[in-house]
Design a protein around this motif. Structure first.
Motif, PDB file in Angstrom:
ATOM      1  N   GLN A  88       0.754  -1.005   0.224  1.00 47.97           N
ATOM      2  CA  GLN A  88       0.022  -0.117  -0.012  1.00 47.97           C
ATOM      3  C   GLN A  88       0.953   1.443   0.006  1.00 47.97           C
ATOM      4  OE1 GLN A  88      -2.309  -0.667   3.583  1.00 47.97           O
ATOM      5  NE2 GLN A  88      -3.873  -1.852   2.308  1.00 47.97           N
ATOM      6  N   HIS A  89       1.998   1.153   0.741  1.00 50.48           N
ATOM      7  CA  HIS A  89       2.877   2.442   0.755  1.00 50.48           C
ATOM      8  C   HIS A  89       3.590   2.481  -0.587  1.00 50.48           C
ATOM      9  CE1 HIS A  89       2.312   3.518   4.974  1.00 50.48           C
ATOM     10  NE2 HIS A  89       2.535   2.334   5.177  1.00 50.48           N
ATOM     11  N   ALA A 112       8.679  17.600  -7.587  1.00 47.82           N
ATOM     12  CA  ALA A 112       7.475  17.824  -6.332  1.00 47.82           C
ATOM     13  C   ALA A 112       6.941  16.161  -5.942  1.00 47.82           C
ATOM     14  CB  ALA A 112       6.532  18.707  -6.750  1.00 47.82           C
ATOM     15  N   GLY A 113       6.878  15.565  -7.031  1.00 48.66           N
ATOM     16  CA  GLY A 113       6.720  14.227  -6.787  1.00 48.66           C
ATOM     17  C   GLY A 113       7.728  13.160  -5.952  1.00 48.66           C
ATOM     18  N   VAL A 114       9.025  13.383  -6.374  1.00 52.59           N
ATOM     19  CA  VAL A 114      10.043  12.692  -5.728  1.00 52.59           C
ATOM     20  C   VAL A 114      10.073  13.278  -4.168  1.00 52.59           C
ATOM     21  CG1 VAL A 114      12.283  12.337  -5.655  1.00 52.59           C
ATOM     22  CG2 VAL A 114      11.303  12.161  -7.952  1.00 52.59           C
ATOM     23  N   THR A 134       7.187  10.371   2.411  1.00 59.68           N
ATOM     24  CA  THR A 134       6.305   9.265   2.598  1.00 59.68           C
ATOM     25  C   THR A 134       7.208   8.095   3.099  1.00 59.68           C
ATOM     26  OG1 THR A 134       4.566   9.984   1.183  1.00 59.68           O
ATOM     27  CG2 THR A 134       4.564   7.632   1.809  1.00 59.68           C
ATOM     28  N   ALA A 135       8.239   8.016   2.422  1.00 61.60           N
ATOM     29  CA  ALA A 135       9.161   6.989   2.973  1.00 61.60           C
ATOM     30  C   ALA A 135       9.750   7.255   4.061  1.00 61.60           C
ATOM     31  CB  ALA A 135      10.231   7.034   1.837  1.00 61.60           C
ATOM     32  N   ASN A 162       9.999   5.917   9.997  1.00 56.06           N
ATOM     33  CA  ASN A 162       9.843   6.367  11.382  1.00 56.06           C
ATOM     34  C   ASN A 162       8.820   5.339  11.917  1.00 56.06           C
ATOM     35  OD1 ASN A 162      11.774   8.232  11.090  1.00 56.06           O
ATOM     36  ND2 ASN A 162      10.091   9.955  10.819  1.00 56.06           N
ATOM     37  N   LYS A 163       7.867   5.025  11.343  1.00 54.58           N
ATOM     38  CA  LYS A 163       6.653   4.359  11.789  1.00 54.58           C
ATOM     39  C   LYS A 163       6.972   2.783  12.187  1.00 54.58           C
ATOM     40  CE  LYS A 163       1.960   2.282  10.744  1.00 54.58           C
ATOM     41  NZ  LYS A 163       1.159   2.096   9.640  1.00 54.58           N
ATOM     42  N   ASN A 164       7.932   2.259  11.186  1.00 55.92           N
ATOM     43  CA  ASN A 164       8.374   0.889  11.441  1.00 55.92           C
ATOM     44  C   ASN A 164       9.379   0.865  12.706  1.00 55.92           C
ATOM     45  OD1 ASN A 164       6.827  -0.123   9.423  1.00 55.92           O
ATOM     46  ND2 ASN A 164       8.513  -0.153   7.762  1.00 55.92           N
TER      47      ASN A 164
END
Length: 104
Positions: free
Chosen positions: A38-39, A82-84, A90-91, A96-98
């Motif tokens: 999903q990510h 901007a997309g990169v 997001t990465a 950080n979440k992991n």
């Protein structure tokens, strides 16, 4: 001599067994492979959205100004950048979440 087992002792035993089973059950975790997919799709979508938005803005300005393809090229490159940047953000959030989950 008793006729059968003592109901109070059976209830106490059942409660202790339930507590022991509850302590041994693993915690419910989300499926990491689904979450990672999903990510990944989210990051691809962010990159494509940046590219398309930049292309659309550039093409619109070129169409109005009659300078085809200069603004289209410039804004497509800016949309890619901007997309990169959004993908990298997001990465970083995922990392950080992991790392927070691993610390627990």
């Amino acid at each position: 001599m008793t006729d059968g087992p003592d109901p109070e002792r059976l209830d106490a035993l059942e409660k202790r067994l339930a507590a022991a089973k509850k302590g041994q059950e693993p915690e419910a975790r989300e499926e990491s492979h689904i979450s990672q997919a999903q990510h990944g799709w989210r990051m691809v979508t962010e990159l494509v959205a940046g590219l398309l938005l930049g292309f659309g803005i550039g093409y619109g300005i070129d169409h109005l100004a009659g300078t085809l393809p200069w603004f289209m090229i410039i804004f497509t490159i800016l949309g890619f950048i901007a997309g990169v940047r959004t993908m990298m953000r997001t990465a970083q959030e995922v990392q950080n979440k992991n790392s927070m989950q691993d610390a627990d």
